[in-house]
Design a protein around this motif. Sequence first.
Motif, PDB file in Angstrom:
ATOM      1  N   GLY A 129     -52.463  -7.599 -17.795  1.00  0.00           N
ATOM      2  CA  GLY A 129     -51.231  -8.176 -17.267  1.00  0.00           C
ATOM      3  C   GLY A 129     -51.149  -9.676 -17.456  1.00  0.00           C
ATOM      4  N   ALA A 130     -51.981 -10.224 -18.356  1.00  0.00           N
ATOM      5  CA  ALA A 130     -52.048 -11.681 -18.543  1.00  0.00           C
ATOM      6  C   ALA A 130     -50.700 -12.295 -18.906  1.00  0.00           C
ATOM      7  CB  ALA A 130     -53.086 -12.021 -19.617  1.00  0.00           C
ATOM      8  N   TYR A 131     -49.841 -11.532 -19.578  1.00  0.00           N
ATOM      9  CA  TYR A 131     -48.535 -12.042 -20.015  1.00  0.00           C
ATOM     10  C   TYR A 131     -47.607 -12.352 -18.841  1.00  0.00           C
ATOM     11  CZ  TYR A 131     -47.710  -7.058 -19.293  1.00  0.00           C
ATOM     12  OH  TYR A 131     -47.669  -5.800 -18.758  1.00  0.00           O
ATOM     13  N   GLU A 132     -47.868 -11.753 -17.689  1.00  0.00           N
ATOM     14  CA  GLU A 132     -47.005 -11.972 -16.517  1.00  0.00           C
ATOM     15  C   GLU A 132     -46.858 -13.449 -16.159  1.00  0.00           C
ATOM     16  OE1 GLU A 132     -46.929  -8.231 -13.461  1.00  0.00           O
ATOM     17  OE2 GLU A 132     -48.200  -9.925 -13.003  1.00  0.00           O
ATOM     18  N   ASP A 133     -47.958 -14.185 -16.310  1.00  0.00           N
ATOM     19  CA  ASP A 133     -47.943 -15.617 -15.939  1.00  0.00           C
ATOM     20  C   ASP A 133     -46.984 -16.431 -16.791  1.00  0.00           C
ATOM     21  OD1 ASP A 133     -49.915 -14.927 -14.161  1.00  0.00           O
ATOM     22  OD2 ASP A 133     -51.563 -15.555 -15.471  1.00  0.00           O
ATOM     23  N   LYS A 134     -46.735 -15.959 -18.008  1.00  0.00           N
ATOM     24  CA  LYS A 134     -45.885 -16.714 -18.945  1.00  0.00           C
ATOM     25  C   LYS A 134     -44.434 -16.253 -18.900  1.00  0.00           C
ATOM     26  CE  LYS A 134     -49.788 -16.826 -22.217  1.00  0.00           C
ATOM     27  NZ  LYS A 134     -50.477 -15.556 -21.881  1.00  0.00           N
ATOM     28  N   MET A 135     -44.143 -15.244 -18.091  1.00  0.00           N
ATOM     29  CA  MET A 135     -42.793 -14.673 -18.070  1.00  0.00           C
ATOM     30  C   MET A 135     -42.190 -14.744 -16.669  1.00  0.00           C
ATOM     31  SD  MET A 135     -43.380 -11.291 -20.441  1.00  0.00           S
ATOM     32  CE  MET A 135     -41.655 -10.914 -20.734  1.00  0.00           C
ATOM     33  N   THR A 136     -40.875 -14.921 -16.628  1.00  0.00           N
ATOM     34  CA  THR A 136     -40.184 -14.895 -15.337  1.00  0.00           C
ATOM     35  C   THR A 136     -39.852 -13.455 -14.980  1.00  0.00           C
ATOM     36  OG1 THR A 136     -37.982 -15.023 -16.322  1.00  0.00           O
ATOM     37  CG2 THR A 136     -39.094 -17.127 -15.860  1.00  0.00           C
ATOM     38  N   LEU A 137     -39.513 -13.249 -13.725  1.00  0.00           N
ATOM     39  CA  LEU A 137     -39.086 -11.924 -13.275  1.00  0.00           C
ATOM     40  C   LEU A 137     -37.879 -11.454 -14.090  1.00  0.00           C
ATOM     41  CD1 LEU A 137     -39.810  -9.865 -10.968  1.00  0.00           C
ATOM     42  CD2 LEU A 137     -37.888 -10.844  -9.716  1.00  0.00           C
ATOM     43  N   GLU A 138     -36.944 -12.374 -14.345  1.00  0.00           N
ATOM     44  CA  GLU A 138     -35.729 -12.024 -15.097  1.00  0.00           C
ATOM     45  C   GLU A 138     -36.052 -11.618 -16.535  1.00  0.00           C
ATOM     46  OE1 GLU A 138     -32.631 -11.460 -13.997  1.00  0.00           O
ATOM     47  OE2 GLU A 138     -33.506 -11.825 -12.013  1.00  0.00           O
ATOM     48  N   GLU A 139     -37.012 -12.310 -17.141  1.00  0.00           N
ATOM     49  CA  GLU A 139     -37.410 -11.958 -18.516  1.00  0.00           C
ATOM     50  C   GLU A 139     -38.005 -10.560 -18.561  1.00  0.00           C
ATOM     51  OE1 GLU A 139     -38.462 -16.235 -20.646  1.00  0.00           O
ATOM     52  OE2 GLU A 139     -39.907 -15.378 -19.249  1.00  0.00           O
ATOM     53  N   LEU A 140     -38.815 -10.219 -17.570  1.00  0.00           N
ATOM     54  CA  LEU A 140     -39.395  -8.875 -17.515  1.00  0.00           C
ATOM     55  C   LEU A 140     -38.315  -7.822 -17.268  1.00  0.00           C
ATOM     56  CD1 LEU A 140     -42.658  -9.742 -15.584  1.00  0.00           C
ATOM     57  CD2 LEU A 140     -42.586  -8.612 -17.812  1.00  0.00           C
ATOM     58  N   LYS A 141     -37.358  -8.157 -16.414  1.00  0.00           N
ATOM     59  CA  LYS A 141     -36.242  -7.231 -16.163  1.00  0.00           C
ATOM     60  C   LYS A 141     -35.428  -7.014 -17.439  1.00  0.00           C
ATOM     61  CE  LYS A 141     -33.719  -7.909 -12.421  1.00  0.00           C
ATOM     62  NZ  LYS A 141     -33.039  -8.624 -11.317  1.00  0.00           N
ATOM     63  N   ASP A 142     -35.141  -8.105 -18.156  1.00  0.00           N
ATOM     64  CA  ASP A 142     -34.360  -8.006 -19.399  1.00  0.00           C
ATOM     65  C   ASP A 142     -35.085  -7.169 -20.449  1.00  0.00           C
ATOM     66  OD1 ASP A 142     -32.433  -9.584 -18.243  1.00  0.00           O
ATOM     67  OD2 ASP A 142     -33.018 -11.433 -19.278  1.00  0.00           O
ATOM     68  N   TRP A 143     -36.417  -7.270 -20.451  1.00  0.00           N
ATOM     69  CA  TRP A 143     -37.201  -6.500 -21.409  1.00  0.00           C
ATOM     70  C   TRP A 143     -37.101  -5.005 -21.109  1.00  0.00           C
ATOM     71  CZ3 TRP A 143     -39.468  -5.703 -25.805  1.00  0.00           C
ATOM     72  CH2 TRP A 143     -40.350  -4.628 -25.920  1.00  0.00           C
ATOM     73  N   HIS A 144     -37.262  -4.627 -19.859  1.00  0.00           N
ATOM     74  CA  HIS A 144     -37.330  -3.205 -19.494  1.00  0.00           C
ATOM     75  C   HIS A 144     -35.971  -2.513 -19.427  1.00  0.00           C
ATOM     76  CE1 HIS A 144     -41.574  -2.576 -18.862  1.00  0.00           C
ATOM     77  NE2 HIS A 144     -41.668  -3.693 -18.159  1.00  0.00           N
ATOM     78  N   ARG A 145     -34.918  -3.291 -19.188  1.00  0.00           N
ATOM     79  CA  ARG A 145     -33.612  -2.686 -18.939  1.00  0.00           C
ATOM     80  C   ARG A 145     -33.142  -1.721 -20.038  1.00  0.00           C
ATOM     81  NH1 ARG A 145     -31.291  -7.012 -17.866  1.00  0.00           N
ATOM     82  NH2 ARG A 145     -31.461  -6.938 -15.602  1.00  0.00           N
ATOM     83  N   PRO A 146     -33.155  -2.123 -21.331  1.00  0.00           N
ATOM     84  CA  PRO A 146     -32.611  -1.208 -22.357  1.00  0.00           C
ATOM     85  C   PRO A 146     -33.382   0.101 -22.463  1.00  0.00           C
ATOM     86  CG  PRO A 146     -33.531  -3.201 -23.380  1.00  0.00           C
ATOM     87  CD  PRO A 146     -33.524  -3.432 -21.908  1.00  0.00           C
ATOM     88  N   GLN A 147     -34.705   0.047 -22.273  1.00  0.00           N
ATOM     89  CA  GLN A 147     -35.490   1.280 -22.353  1.00  0.00           C
ATOM     90  C   GLN A 147     -35.090   2.231 -21.213  1.00  0.00           C
ATOM     91  OE1 GLN A 147     -36.547  -1.265 -24.817  1.00  0.00           O
ATOM     92  NE2 GLN A 147     -37.818  -1.901 -23.095  1.00  0.00           N
ATOM     93  N   ILE A 148     -35.036   1.688 -19.995  1.00  0.00           N
ATOM     94  CA  ILE A 148     -34.691   2.519 -18.837  1.00  0.00           C
ATOM     95  C   ILE A 148     -33.276   3.069 -18.985  1.00  0.00           C
ATOM     96  CG2 ILE A 148     -34.269   2.468 -16.326  1.00  0.00           C
ATOM     97  CD1 ILE A 148     -36.664   0.524 -16.123  1.00  0.00           C
ATOM     98  N   GLN A 149     -32.374   2.230 -19.462  1.00  0.00           N
ATOM     99  CA  GLN A 149     -30.972   2.640 -19.660  1.00  0.00           C
ATOM    100  C   GLN A 149     -30.888   3.845 -20.604  1.00  0.00           C
ATOM    101  OE1 GLN A 149     -28.518  -0.620 -20.950  1.00  0.00           O
ATOM    102  NE2 GLN A 149     -26.717   0.278 -19.995  1.00  0.00           N
ATOM    103  N   CYS A 150     -31.641   3.795 -21.702  1.00  0.00           N
ATOM    104  CA  CYS A 150     -31.633   4.906 -22.671  1.00  0.00           C
ATOM    105  C   CYS A 150     -32.176   6.189 -22.057  1.00  0.00           C
ATOM    106  CB  CYS A 150     -32.486   4.548 -23.887  1.00  0.00           C
ATOM    107  SG  CYS A 150     -31.698   3.396 -25.005  1.00  0.00           S
ATOM    108  N   LEU A 151     -33.273   6.079 -21.324  1.00  0.00           N
ATOM    109  CA  LEU A 151     -33.898   7.266 -20.734  1.00  0.00           C
ATOM    110  C   LEU A 151     -32.966   7.918 -19.713  1.00  0.00           C
ATOM    111  CD1 LEU A 151     -37.499   5.807 -20.288  1.00  0.00           C
ATOM    112  CD2 LEU A 151     -36.772   7.450 -22.020  1.00  0.00           C
TER     113      LEU A 151
END
Length: 307
Positions: free
Chosen positions: A131-153
Amino acid sequence: MGSSPFILDGGLATELEASGFQLQGDPLWSARLLHTNPQAIKDVHYRFLQSGSDVITTATYQASIEGFVKYLGLRPEEALQMMMSGVQLAKETVREFMSHSPESEDRREPLVAGSVGPYGAFLHDGSEYTGAYEDKMTLEELKDWHRPQIQCLVKAGADLVAMETIPGLKEAEALVEVLKEFPETKAWLSFSCKDIQNISSGRRFSEAVQVACRSTQLVAVGVNCCPASLVKPLLESAKSHKKADLSWVVYPNSGEKWDPKTGWIMEKQKSFAKLSLSWKEQGALWIGGCCRVGPADITALKQQLHV
């Protein structure tokens, strides 16, 4: 939901590799076969259904819109369709299985869980285990990353979303937040853990359970992709933090350990199926296996749990 556990499936990639597919080192892992050999994925789903799985998980753990564009050369709209195809293949397999199985009236209608892996799985650098990448990312960036995958599923009709092998709290928070944007959708949230008290990032599993308790859409919280021997103490460490209406989900690896340099190393331990009895006693309602767990292990698990 009743007290009889839902039996999950095992390692999709393990079965595909056993069939001769080379997945190791592939940045898309088993998701590449959504493009190159969808029938092979359906065949594995079918074998797990024959073994007694009540839930089959889509081949989308390491899939992402960005990954499909980057590694398959697809256009974004084609990548969205490819992501959705993971659910469609699984649902087709369930329909075929139920129509061809004489015993299908005596069993639950199998569910399809749309798999969402951590951002680190896309990075393909082992960071999904830290999970080392978490420190370099904001909550919003992580949300933006996951959103399209979840939307498709969700759009493709997954019965629930499996947010799995999550190493850190910030990513868990992001996933729980994105889930709110799909209010009709149910999910489970499952963490990768490194010892009997801590998730992979080093934070307490009990803290991870508290994040899950903020969601009204989760059916379960738990652990996956860790040694089976860690499950009991991990659940014990966090039981006082879990809401009564939230179940445990557990699907550890078989008795083998992954070493990035050498591959799978066997570790002697009590049988996977025997350990599952204590998980059931602890209140786990969703029980299955992850890496190196095949259909025969799921059959043994089902027999052990008498379901």
